[in-house]
Design an enzyme around this catalytic site. Structure first.
Site, PDB file in Angstrom:
ATOM      1  N   LYS A 151       0.847  -1.199   0.000  1.00 50.78           N
ATOM      2  CA  LYS A 151       0.000   0.000   0.000  1.00 50.78           C
ATOM      3  C   LYS A 151       0.880   1.246   0.000  1.00 50.78           C
ATOM      4  CE  LYS A 151      -4.052   1.819   2.566  1.00 50.78           C
ATOM      5  NZ  LYS A 151      -4.947   1.549   3.706  1.00 50.78           N
ATOM      6  N   SER A 210      -9.874   1.500   2.545  1.00 52.60           N
ATOM      7  CA  SER A 210      -8.964   2.321   1.779  1.00 52.60           C
ATOM      8  C   SER A 210      -7.871   1.527   1.060  1.00 52.60           C
ATOM      9  CB  SER A 210      -8.293   3.346   2.702  1.00 52.60           C
ATOM     10  OG  SER A 210      -7.463   2.694   3.644  1.00 52.60           O
ATOM     11  N   SER A 236     -10.291  -0.910   6.651  1.00 48.79           N
ATOM     12  CA  SER A 236      -9.635  -0.635   5.367  1.00 48.79           C
ATOM     13  C   SER A 236      -8.890  -1.799   4.744  1.00 48.79           C
ATOM     14  CB  SER A 236      -8.666   0.547   5.521  1.00 48.79           C
ATOM     15  OG  SER A 236      -9.368   1.759   5.473  1.00 48.79           O
TER      16      SER A 236
END
Ligand SMILES: [Mg+2]
Ligand SMILES: [Zn+2]
Lengths: 94, 476, 497
Positions: C64, C139, C163
């Site tokens: 990420k 997310s 997330s």
């Protein structure tokens, strides 16, 4: 409810230069969210301790032993405006 | 105090002490001053994305030492908060500080009560473009993060002080106390000791506090005294003229003696404190406390008490020696090798301190052994009080051995009937008016006689002996 | 089985046994990631395949964007950090690299991890591999989409209020949020420090366990890290659920759950019973306050965490005549709408006069929620819920209603508030789109949880390669009874066995 004046005050604290449209929009959106959030006002929380950490740790201390720092050119590599070995900023008041 | 026209100043101090740890408060960068900018930085103290603080164990220990020295309660469990305000010298946009649970609370130093003492991190340094000597097209500042993150202990007193002079004397005590702990250089000129003052005045006899102002950035002991005095005078003048004191932050300019309001940050009071989620609580257990207690040296306040009590030194002089640590240390060194009584040694140390630069006898050519010897010679009246001071002058100039100086300069006391009596008789003859008064029992008139004898003997006569001889000669 | 179809753990095994060539594996995924048309990657490595060493044996990893990676763009999905290359690497990434997993690329995300749809990225949205017109969740939407589309064997993300788990559910993969403190947060660009926790997004539970094994560990640089106290993370083995007590919290499984999602959830509860689990209703009485508490605590912490983006030391800067103007313009230009909204909300909640009413009360609610879980775990091994009340929704559907977006986190927000671990596993298709089944357990119950999830996964028989090709994706889209049947029985998207 968060009114226009409060939005402007909070934006100032947060150093956000909002557009006029954003001031209007945030006032209504944040009020809407706060309406939901305010449900916690009804809870009886007398005597309930706040949780600041979910881990039960204390005294995570570090020995006072120096380690190498970043080379200054690395420290300054990301600076939008480096000057004289430091980070340039505009004056506090124009 | 007459100028205060019935007003009493009420003063509280906020003192920031930079700890002399090897590394910063929350990262392992070395603490060093005077290096080129930004050579002591890392992701943590630059506030890079993703970096996290880790508490320096030595800073905790130092804060406990300071707390114990100030007779504070050491919190069994304290936490850190974030104090938010955005400024370029604060890389994270918040300062990690302690808020509602400081590590030290309560306490006192001398008669001044301590409200609290807490740990926090120092800001970085902003150098104005002009200072760095380079024209940059626009004005502004350049940030140097070397100092950023230095551990600080902030000490807040209760509003127990009542004059600039008292504030200065108390700060001296605080500095010596902390210096003895060995946790800071506590040097105001270099910024490792910084003092702000909260000042208000109120009519004598009332208890409600007046509107206070905050006096910032006084960077020497003298400026603390003068700045506070100036602000007190300003407030009294305002009130006398029927005008209100406005709550504001002021800067004292030591050159002009003027007080100017600092540009107010309109949101400065909304710091949005909340518990720092990146750090866990500090729990000071029995062991940490015991370690700190074992390390506590004798502190100035205790030293002053010992000097005045057990050693019988006059109270004001005992405080002077103890509160100015370097004097106390020198006194200890002299007293350890001198047969003279401690109170006499103390007097000689104070006299010497007045003659040497910076008031530090250790920095003079006078060795403790030499001063010890001089005190003994004076005590034994081998040398008169006046001549002994001459010897002290010689010592302070060039060092050396007092006995040798006395010998070389012929400063030995003129004692005994045979040597001194003729001089006394000559004096009485030369000063017939004084002699007449003395015969009438007016002992005050002995002054001119002693003065005459001293002139004749170049100060080598002993005053007490001269008096005895005069009395005997005149039968009074 | 083709290289592409090998899970991370199997690829590592094959490489170790000399049955697969790590260079070939690297090239395969490098090409797939570089050809990404979902917006899942923000940066793809163009380096040569690194030397193979360690337990993860050269199996490429998606990371990420918000994990700081030395010399590699690490922007947290924000324009304010566009092009930022940090001088250091996050501990979690460094550990995985040390275990032999090379970083293939940085994955897209909602800006500063604020969002549940990945539409808040400063660099464009991510599309769901199962239907490019839909969101992948957020997310960690880039990581989830990349794994689901076979652009990378496995990936890591962060979970603050769901997330990892929610995008895993919406993309049909496994995602786990470990116990707070198990994985170091050092080098993770912070959203909400007391909630953020890194975890794996993988094709199956075994991969999840293997990645997690090499992520956990106490870190002297993170004062809130504990590591994993009970030895190491174990790889799950076959078995059943005999004696496992599953609690179904009424508060998280009642209204708001789409019928098709509910149906899948209940079907899986039946399977669990068949496997020997005891399933019963339970209660989390304060769960209804979780969203409110979360949307005070997280924005409050974020408002401070994001104060460092000031145009001085790194990132974007917009000049101004004075400091205030420079700050205001920089932050106005650099932050997206949702980030500004949350900074505003958090600043407001902490500002003078409101702290006690908002932040402090939220922290007290947190205590009550943790207490609810503790009480439930005295009777149950795990609590189970649908991971998300809905399947992936169309891009743009909820952007105009922040509160609706926030409320969609209802099933995933309570766990981070209590710091406890939770995993989402693929629970078949609902209305032709993936849905997720969530298990939440007590702190540091990861080993038992992975074991239970693995057993369920085996029974559900999910094919993690279902969205690997455009053909597969469009086939699934065609099979989907379109919007007209949403909410009706979506038919037996029977798990493949
Ligand atoms: Mg302070
Ligand atoms: Zn540092």
């Amino acid at each position: 409810m968060i009114d226009r004046a409060q939005v402007l005050h909070v934006a100032r604290l947060a150093r956000l230069e909002l557009s006029e449209a954003e001031v209007e929009r945030f006032s209504s959106e944040l009020s809407h969210v706060l309406e939901h959030i305010e449900r916690i006002e009804g809870l009886d929380l007398e005597g309930v301790p706040p949780t600041t950490h979910v881990v039960d740790l204390v005294n995570r201390l570090r020995l006072d032993e120096p380690r190498p720092s970043l080379p200054p050119e690395v420290a300054l590599a990301g600076a939008p405006e480096a000057a004289d070995g430091g980070f340039h900023v505009p004056p506090a008041a124009a | 105090m007459a100028a205060l026209g019935g007003y009493e100043p009420v003063i509280g101090l906020e003192i920031h002490v930079q700890l002399s740890t090897r590394t910063k408060m929350f990262c392992s960068c070395a603490l060093a001053f005077g290096d080129p900018p930004n050579v002591h930085t890392c992701p943590v103290c630059l506030g890079l994305p993703g970096a996290l603080p880790v508490v320096n164990a030595r800073a905790i220990h130092a804060a406990i030492l300071i707390g114990l020295a100030l007779d504070c309660e050491i919190a069994p469990r304290s936490i850190f908060h974030r104090k938010s305000y955005m400024y370029p010298d604060l890389p994270k946009g918040y300062q990690i500080s302690q808020y509602d649970v400081p590590i030290c609370a309560g306490g006192h130093l001398g008669e001044i009560r301590i409200h609290r003492a807490h740990l926090e991190e120092d800001a970085a340094k902003l150098n104005h473009i002009g200072q760095s000597g380079r024209i940059h097209g626009s004005e502004g500042s350049v940030v140097d993060f070397n100092r950023g993150g230095t551990p600080l202990v902030e000490i807040v007193t209760e509003p127990d002080l009542h004059s600039g002079e008292q504030a200065r004397e108390w700060l001296t005590l605080l500095r010596t106390t902390i210096r003895r702990l060995g946790v800071s250089d506590v040097n105001m000129e270099e910024g490792s000791l910084r003092c702000d003052a909260n000042i208000s005045v109120r009519p004598v006899g009332t208890t409600a506090l007046g509107v206070k102002t905050e006096l910032k950035n006084m960077n020497s002991f003298r400026f603390v005294e003068r700045g506070i005095a100036a602000e007190v005078a300003r407030q009294v003048a305002l009130l006398e003229a029927g005008e209100p004191v406005v709550q504001e932050t002021l800067h004292f300019d030591p050159v002009s003696g003027s007080l100017t309001p600092l540009r107010s940050k309109e949101d400065a009071n909304d710091y949005r404190y909340f518990p720092e989620p990146d750090l866990v609580p500090v729990v000071v257990g029995k062991e940490m406390l015991a370690d700190a207690r074992a390390e506590l040296p004798e502190l100035p306040a205790a030293r002053a008490e010992r000097y005045a009590g057990k050693l019988g030194i006059e109270a004001a002089r005992a405080r002077l020696l103890a509160f100015r640590g370097e004097l106390g240390d020198y006194f200890e060194a002299v007293a350890a090798v001198s047969e003279a009584p401690a109170s006499a040694v103390a007097t000689w140390v104070e006299l010497l301190a007045a003659k040497v630069p910076d008031g530090d006898p250790a920095a003079s050519p006078v060795t403790p052994a030499a001063l010890a010897r001089l005190a003994e010679l004076a005590e034994a009246r081998t040398v008169s009080a006046g001549a002994a001071r001459t010897v002290l002058d010689r010592l302070a100039e060039h060092g050396g051995d007092p006995a040798a100086i006395i010998e070389a300069e012929g400063l030995g006391a003129l004692g005994g009937q045979d040597t001194l009596l003729p001089v006394v008789r000559a004096a009485l003859e030369a000063q017939p008016e004084a002699a007449a008064k003395l015969r009438d029992g007016e002992m005050r008139a002995i002054g001119p006689i002693i003065g005459h004898v001293m002139r004749e003997t170049r100060g080598r006569a002993d005053g007490a002996e001269v008096t005895r001889l005069v009395r005997a000669e005149l039968g009074v | 089985m083709s290289l592409l179809e090998l899970s991370g753990a199997r690829a590592a095994e094959a490489i170790r046994l000399g049955e697969a060539d790590p260079g070939e594996l690297w090239s395969l995924y490098r090409e797939r990631a570089a050809g990404d048309d979902l917006g899942a990657f923000l940066w793809v490595s163009d380096e040569e395949p690194p030397a193979v060493a360690g337990a993860l044996a050269g199996v490429p990893l998606g990371v990420k964007d918000l994990f700081c990676t030395e010399g590699v763009p690490s922007q947290a999905g924000s324009k304010i950090l566009e092009g930022y290359r940090p001088p250091y690497t996050a501990t979690a990434v460094a550990r995985l690299e040390a275990a032999g997993a090379p970083v293939l690329g940085k994955t897209n995300q909602d800006e500063f991890a604020m969002g549940s749809s990945n539409e808040n990225s400063g660099f464009g949205p991510v599309r769901n591999p199962w239907d490019p017109a839909r969101v992948p969740g957020g997310s960690s939407g880039g990581s989830a989409a990349a794994v689901a589309a076979g652009l990378v064997p496995w990936a890591i993300g962060t979970d603050t209020g769901g997330s990892i788990r929610q995008p895993a559910a919406l993309c049909g993969i496994v995602g786990m949020k470990p116990t707070y403190g198990a994985v170091s947060r050092y080098g993770m660009i912070a959203f909400a420090s007391s909630l953020d926790q890194a975890g794996p997004l993988t094709r199956d539970v075994t991969d999840c366990a293997l990645l997690l094994r090499h992520m956990v560990g106490e870190d002297p640089r993170d004062s809130t890290s504990l590591g994993f106290p009970d030895g190491e993370i174990a790889l799950p083995v076959g078995g059943d659920l005999a004696g496992i007590r599953l609690g179904v919290p009424g508060e998280l499984t009642g209204e708001g759950i789409e019928p098709a999602v509910r149906e899948r959830f209940e079907a899986t509860l039946e399977i669990a019973r068949d496997l020997g689990a005891e399933v019963a209703e339970c209660s989390l009485p304060h769960a209804e306050y979780a969203i409110a508490a979360y949307y005070l605590i997280a924005p409050a912490e974020a408002s401070a965490n994001l104060a460092r983006f000031d145009g001085v030391r790194y990132g974007l800067r917009k000049e101004g005549r004075d400091l205030r103007e420079m700050y205001g313009r920089t932050r106005q230009a650099g932050f997206g709408d949702e980030v500004k909204r949350r900074i505003m909300l958090g600043t407001y909640a902490l500002s003078s006069g409101f702290y006690d009413a908002y932040y402090r009360r939220a922290q007290q609610v947190r205590t009550l929620i943790a207490g609810d879980f503790a009480a439930a775990f005295s009777s149950f091994d795990f609590l189970v819920t649908p991971t998300s009340p809905t399947v992936a929704f169309p891009l743009g559907e909820r952007v105009t209603d922040p509160l609706a977006m926030y409320l969609s986190d209802a099933c995933t927000v309570p766990m981070p508030l209590a710091g406890i671990p939770a995993i989402s596993i693929p629970n078949g298709l609902a209305d032709g789109l993936p849905s997720g089944f969530q298990l939440a357990g007590p702190a540091f119950s990861e080993n038992r949880m992975l074991q239970a999830a693995h057993v369920l996964e085996g029974a559900l028989g999910w094919d993690p390669t279902g969205a690997f090709t455009r053909e597969a994706r469009s086939a699934s889209a065609q099979a989907r009874p379109e919007a007209q049947s949403r909410g009706q029985n979506a038919g037996p998207d029977a798990p493949r066995r």
